[in-house]
Design a protein around this motif. Structure first.
Motif, PDB file in Angstrom:
ATOM      1  N   LEU A 106      37.271  85.965  54.625  1.00 25.47           N
ATOM      2  CA  LEU A 106      36.490  85.276  55.651  1.00 25.47           C
ATOM      3  C   LEU A 106      35.318  86.122  56.133  1.00 25.47           C
ATOM      4  N   PRO A 107      34.252  85.467  56.613  1.00 24.40           N
ATOM      5  CA  PRO A 107      33.141  86.175  57.253  1.00 24.40           C
ATOM      6  C   PRO A 107      33.436  86.382  58.738  1.00 24.40           C
ATOM      7  N   TRP A 108      32.607  87.207  59.387  1.00 21.26           N
ATOM      8  CA  TRP A 108      32.847  87.539  60.789  1.00 21.26           C
ATOM      9  C   TRP A 108      32.272  86.519  61.755  1.00 21.26           C
ATOM     10  N   ASN A 109      31.274  85.733  61.329  1.00 22.20           N
ATOM     11  CA  ASN A 109      30.504  84.984  62.322  1.00 22.20           C
ATOM     12  C   ASN A 109      31.104  83.633  62.700  1.00 22.20           C
ATOM     13  N   PHE A 110      31.995  83.080  61.869  1.00 25.09           N
ATOM     14  CA  PHE A 110      32.689  81.835  62.215  1.00 25.09           C
ATOM     15  C   PHE A 110      34.175  82.006  61.889  1.00 25.09           C
ATOM     16  N   PRO A 111      34.888  82.851  62.630  1.00 23.92           N
ATOM     17  CA  PRO A 111      36.259  83.190  62.252  1.00 23.92           C
ATOM     18  C   PRO A 111      37.207  82.003  62.187  1.00 23.92           C
ATOM     19  N   THR A 112      37.148  81.121  63.196  1.00 15.16           N
ATOM     20  CA  THR A 112      38.056  79.981  63.211  1.00 15.16           C
ATOM     21  C   THR A 112      37.632  78.916  62.209  1.00 15.16           C
ATOM     22  N   SER A 113      36.354  78.570  62.211  1.00 16.80           N
ATOM     23  CA  SER A 113      35.874  77.533  61.288  1.00 16.80           C
ATOM     24  C   SER A 113      36.190  77.882  59.847  1.00 16.80           C
ATOM     25  N   MET A 114      35.886  79.119  59.445  1.00 16.06           N
ATOM     26  CA  MET A 114      36.083  79.499  58.052  1.00 16.06           C
ATOM     27  C   MET A 114      37.557  79.653  57.714  1.00 16.06           C
ATOM     28  N   PHE A 115      38.364  80.033  58.679  1.00  9.44           N
ATOM     29  CA  PHE A 115      39.812  80.088  58.439  1.00  9.44           C
ATOM     30  C   PHE A 115      40.316  78.720  57.994  1.00  9.44           C
ATOM     31  N   PHE A 116      39.918  77.670  58.722  1.00  6.86           N
ATOM     32  CA  PHE A 116      40.478  76.354  58.428  1.00  6.86           C
ATOM     33  C   PHE A 116      39.718  75.603  57.341  1.00  6.86           C
ATOM     34  N   ILE A 117      38.456  75.906  57.149  1.00  3.34           N
ATOM     35  CA  ILE A 117      37.757  75.316  56.007  1.00  3.34           C
ATOM     36  C   ILE A 117      38.438  75.728  54.706  1.00  3.34           C
ATOM     37  N   LYS A 118      38.974  76.948  54.678  1.00  2.00           N
ATOM     38  CA  LYS A 118      39.662  77.426  53.483  1.00  2.00           C
ATOM     39  C   LYS A 118      41.156  77.083  53.501  1.00  2.00           C
ATOM     40  N   ALA A 119      41.796  77.287  54.659  1.00  2.00           N
ATOM     41  CA  ALA A 119      43.246  77.128  54.707  1.00  2.00           C
ATOM     42  C   ALA A 119      43.700  75.676  54.733  1.00  2.00           C
ATOM     43  N   ALA A 120      42.978  74.812  55.434  1.00  5.69           N
ATOM     44  CA  ALA A 120      43.455  73.430  55.605  1.00  5.69           C
ATOM     45  C   ALA A 120      43.628  72.694  54.275  1.00  5.69           C
ATOM     46  N   PRO A 121      42.619  72.660  53.391  1.00  6.71           N
ATOM     47  CA  PRO A 121      42.822  71.950  52.121  1.00  6.71           C
ATOM     48  C   PRO A 121      43.845  72.634  51.214  1.00  6.71           C
ATOM     49  N   ALA A 122      43.871  73.976  51.231  1.00  2.95           N
ATOM     50  CA  ALA A 122      44.829  74.681  50.380  1.00  2.95           C
ATOM     51  C   ALA A 122      46.263  74.391  50.814  1.00  2.95           C
ATOM     52  N   LEU A 123      46.519  74.447  52.109  1.00  3.37           N
ATOM     53  CA  LEU A 123      47.863  74.177  52.604  1.00  3.37           C
ATOM     54  C   LEU A 123      48.251  72.713  52.397  1.00  3.37           C
ATOM     55  N   ALA A 124      47.325  71.811  52.622  1.00  2.66           N
ATOM     56  CA  ALA A 124      47.618  70.386  52.427  1.00  2.66           C
ATOM     57  C   ALA A 124      48.004  70.097  50.978  1.00  2.66           C
ATOM     58  N   ALA A 125      47.376  70.795  50.031  1.00  6.68           N
ATOM     59  CA  ALA A 125      47.658  70.577  48.616  1.00  6.68           C
ATOM     60  C   ALA A 125      48.984  71.177  48.185  1.00  6.68           C
ATOM     61  N   GLY A 126      49.544  72.081  49.002  1.00  4.16           N
ATOM     62  CA  GLY A 126      50.809  72.715  48.639  1.00  4.16           C
ATOM     63  C   GLY A 126      50.667  74.135  48.163  1.00  4.16           C
ATOM     64  N   CYS A 127      49.466  74.721  48.296  1.00  7.08           N
ATOM     65  CA  CYS A 127      49.254  76.113  47.901  1.00  7.08           C
ATOM     66  C   CYS A 127      49.845  77.057  48.952  1.00  7.08           C
ATOM     67  N   THR A 128      50.012  78.308  48.545  1.00  9.76           N
ATOM     68  CA  THR A 128      50.309  79.376  49.489  1.00  9.76           C
ATOM     69  C   THR A 128      49.103  80.300  49.548  1.00  9.76           C
ATOM     70  N   MET A 129      49.031  81.156  50.586  1.00 15.55           N
ATOM     71  CA  MET A 129      47.774  81.853  50.846  1.00 15.55           C
ATOM     72  C   MET A 129      47.960  83.292  51.304  1.00 15.55           C
ATOM     73  N   VAL A 130      46.947  84.102  50.975  1.00 13.87           N
ATOM     74  CA  VAL A 130      46.743  85.408  51.587  1.00 13.87           C
ATOM     75  C   VAL A 130      45.331  85.394  52.158  1.00 13.87           C
ATOM     76  N   VAL A 131      45.219  85.541  53.472  1.00 13.78           N
ATOM     77  CA  VAL A 131      43.928  85.468  54.155  1.00 13.78           C
ATOM     78  C   VAL A 131      43.535  86.866  54.621  1.00 13.78           C
ATOM     79  N   LYS A 132      42.297  87.266  54.305  1.00 13.87           N
ATOM     80  CA  LYS A 132      41.763  88.515  54.867  1.00 13.87           C
ATOM     81  C   LYS A 132      40.622  88.159  55.807  1.00 13.87           C
ATOM     82  N   PRO A 133      40.851  88.263  57.119  1.00 14.23           N
ATOM     83  CA  PRO A 133      39.746  88.034  58.049  1.00 14.23           C
ATOM     84  C   PRO A 133      38.762  89.188  57.986  1.00 14.23           C
ATOM     85  N   ALA A 134      37.548  88.952  58.453  1.00 15.12           N
ATOM     86  CA  ALA A 134      36.563  90.032  58.532  1.00 15.12           C
ATOM     87  C   ALA A 134      37.079  91.118  59.457  1.00 15.12           C
TER      88      ALA A 134
END
Length: 345
Positions: A169-197
């Motif tokens: 993730l980038p630093w300037n939109f922490p919440t927006s970018m978290f869910f832009i990436k996580a929401a579709p991946a989780l909905a599809a059934g993927c698992t995730m490793v997230v690295k915030p800025a």
């Protein structure tokens, strides 16, 4: 506060009650844990340049543990095997929890990212909750297509989760970018490793906590704080990550593509930097870009536009993001808007 910032110099405690920071460790396999090395780094308050708290610093060993948890959850856990409607129900609860904690989440975004508290409270946190609801509603609508083939045959396409997703993730939109990436991946059934800025890790850790409360199983969503050259590089090159999504600079995007190609040829989604030009014609009644660095103005209205920009810039109050009289907190990306180049054509 930098010298060019105007506005109130009062402490934000006079404007809003700032709660204690609750989550500062890595979130791996459903638990908050220290990094393997025991290292930590400072989360900085951009209003003062001073540390808010210290957070655990993950590197390759921690990414390995997070990926192992995510791989096990994908290969053996319930998340990819739940019905789409059941995943959607859990994600809807996740969105409910975000909305129930908006005040605290907005405070985290303001104190760690320097954005206006009011903006975070009414847009930057509720908006991504709506994104999560959108993909929660799409979770039971993932289906393929039946195809008419030659010789009386029929075929079909089958859509399946890709596997373990690494999100940087980038630093300037922490919440927006978290869910832009996580929401579709989780909905599809993927698992995730997230690295915030490394500049803005605090909200991602809070979202990991809420994800567990919502019922997302252990190992499905992991958060590893750290730096790009260590944790980010480990995600990009990891042989057991199936896809990487990155938002950031073009320079780092190139490195991620090379690391992905040199490892397991994982697909990569990149949202990289650009020059974001804005065109203004003499019949314009309003337009906006996120951070226009070049403005092209039609000749007949050039002086008018320049004067309006000067007027707006002079009236803009930069200061404590918790002060309701302030227009802009100490966030670098938007302060730089006053360095925009206006070009006559």
């Amino acid at each position: 506060m930098a010298d060019h910032c105007n506005g109130s110099s009062q402490s934000s405690e006079s404007f809003v009650n700032i709660p204690p920071i609750k989550f500062t460790k890595l979130f791996i396999d459903g638990n908050f844990v220290d990094s393997v090395s025991g290292k930590t780094f400072e989360a900085i308050d951009p209003r003062t340049g001073e540390a808010i708290t210290r957070v655990s610093e993950g590197d390759k060993e921690d990414v390995d543990l997070a990926v192992k948890a995510a791989r096990f959850a994908f290969d053996n856990g319930p998340w990819p095997r739940l019905s789409g409607s059941e995943r959607g129900r859990i994600l809807m609860k996740f969105a409910d929890l975000i909305e129930q904690n908006i005040e605290e989440l907005a405070t985290l975004e303001a104190i760690n990212g320097g954005k206006l508290f009011s903006l975070c409270k009414f847009m930057e946190v509720p908006g991504p909750a709506m994104t999560l609801r959108y993909y929660a509603g799409a979770a039971d609508k993932i289906y393929g297509t039946v195809l008419k083939l030659s010789k009386g045959l029929q075929g079909y396409t089958l859509r399946e989760p890709i596997g373990v997703v690494g999100a940087i993730l980038p630093w300037n939109f922490p919440t927006s970018m978290f869910f832009i990436k996580a929401a579709p991946a989780l909905a599809a059934g993927c698992t995730m490793v997230v690295k915030p800025a490394e500049q803005t890790p605090l909200s991602a850790l809070y979202y990991a906590h809420l994800a567990k409360l919502a019922g997302i199983p252990d190992g499905v969503l992991n958060v590893v704080n750290g730096f790009g050259e260590t944790a980010g590089a480990a995600i990009s090159s990891h042989m057991d990550i199936d896809k990487v999504s990155f938002t950031g600079s073009t320079e780092v995007g190139r490195k991620i593509m090379m690391a992905a190609a040199a490892s397991n040829l994982k697909p990569v989604s990149l949202e990289l930097g650009g020059k974001s030009p804005l065109l203004i014609f003499d019949d314009a009644d309003g337009e906006i870009c996120v951070a226009s660095s070049r403005i092209y103005v039609q000749e007949g209205i050039y002086d008018k536009i320049v004067n309006k920009l000067i007027e707006k810039a002079n009236a803009w109050v930069v200061g404590d993001p918790f002060d309701p009289q302030v227009n802009q907190g100490p966030q670098v990306s938007v302060i730089c808007m006053f360095q925009t180049q206006v070009i006559l054509y």
